[in-house]
Enzyme design. Structure first.
Site, mmCIF file in Angstrom:
data_model
loop_
_atom_site.group_PDB
_atom_site.id
_atom_site.type_symbol
_atom_site.label_atom_id
_atom_site.label_comp_id
_atom_site.label_asym_id
_atom_site.label_seq_id
_atom_site.Cartn_x
_atom_site.Cartn_y
_atom_site.Cartn_z
ATOM 1 N N HIS A 71 0.785 -1.328 0.089
ATOM 2 C CA HIS A 71 -0.006 -0.038 0.043
ATOM 3 C C HIS A 71 0.827 1.297 -0.072
ATOM 4 O O HIS A 71 0.722 2.007 -0.617
ATOM 5 C CB HIS A 71 -0.921 0.150 1.187
ATOM 6 C CG HIS A 71 -1.889 1.090 1.252
ATOM 7 N ND1 HIS A 71 -3.068 1.181 0.810
ATOM 8 C CD2 HIS A 71 -1.765 2.546 1.856
ATOM 9 C CE1 HIS A 71 -3.671 2.329 1.083
ATOM 10 N NE2 HIS A 71 -2.766 3.138 1.551
ATOM 11 N N GLU A 72 1.753 1.358 0.943
ATOM 12 C CA GLU A 72 2.816 2.458 0.809
ATOM 13 C C GLU A 72 3.544 2.452 -0.239
ATOM 14 O O GLU A 72 3.811 3.673 -0.652
ATOM 15 C CB GLU A 72 3.543 2.411 2.298
ATOM 16 C CG GLU A 72 2.790 2.256 3.515
ATOM 17 C CD GLU A 72 1.661 3.470 3.529
ATOM 18 O OE1 GLU A 72 1.826 4.533 2.852
ATOM 19 O OE2 GLU A 72 0.664 3.220 4.310
ATOM 20 N N HIS A 75 1.675 4.375 -3.003
ATOM 21 C CA HIS A 75 1.560 5.757 -2.768
ATOM 22 C C HIS A 75 2.903 6.657 -3.502
ATOM 23 O O HIS A 75 2.680 7.614 -3.660
ATOM 24 C CB HIS A 75 1.528 6.282 -1.246
ATOM 25 C CG HIS A 75 0.235 6.049 -0.793
ATOM 26 N ND1 HIS A 75 -0.724 6.642 -1.333
ATOM 27 C CD2 HIS A 75 -0.417 5.477 0.247
ATOM 28 C CE1 HIS A 75 -1.924 6.595 -0.442
ATOM 29 N NE2 HIS A 75 -1.529 5.806 0.401
ATOM 30 N N GLU A 94 -5.774 7.249 -1.957
ATOM 31 C CA GLU A 94 -6.071 6.228 -0.761
ATOM 32 C C GLU A 94 -6.816 5.050 -1.749
ATOM 33 O O GLU A 94 -6.550 3.915 -1.443
ATOM 34 C CB GLU A 94 -6.806 6.363 0.449
ATOM 35 C CG GLU A 94 -6.002 7.610 1.157
ATOM 36 C CD GLU A 94 -4.822 6.699 1.722
ATOM 37 O OE1 GLU A 94 -4.828 5.212 1.860
ATOM 38 O OE2 GLU A 94 -3.974 7.259 1.982
#
Length: 107
Positions: A71-72, A75, A94
């Site tokens: 997830h990070e 980003h 997000e």
């Protein structure tokens, strides 16, 4: 330290490889991972050259740690290289990061 060595050090290259296969070259020249205390305000956070991961994801095993790492990493592309105009549109980055964490983790 043991949790990092057992879990995280094996996951970082795999998660980055899946991200690169999906989206191409990382948009920044460097990426570091910093483990922060469990009382950090979130499970993770991304900045252009560093990912902050909460200690609380490490005992969760490779799935929790890996999906949060994915997830990070996502980003970097959606949220950092391409970002929302203002915080009212933060849901877009997000949403992309949440979608891509599943794609990366499946790879």
């Amino acid at each position: 330290m043991e949790s990092c060595e057992k879990c995280l050090l094996q996951l970082i290259p795999q998660c980055l490889s899946a991200a690169y296969a999906t989206l191409g070259t990382h948009p920044f020249s460097r990426i570091d991972v910093l483990i922060v205390p469990s009382n950090f305000s979130s499970l993770g956070m991304a900045s252009p050259h560093i990912i902050f991961l909460s200690q609380s994801v490490l005992p969760g095993g490779s799935h929790l740690c890996g999906t949060r790492l994915c997830h990070e990493i996502a980003h970097a592309w959606f949220g950092l290289a391409i970002g929302a105009r203002d915080w009212t549109e933060e849901w877009i980055s997000e949403g992309f990061a949440t979608f891509l964490e599943d794609i990366f983790w499946a790879r």
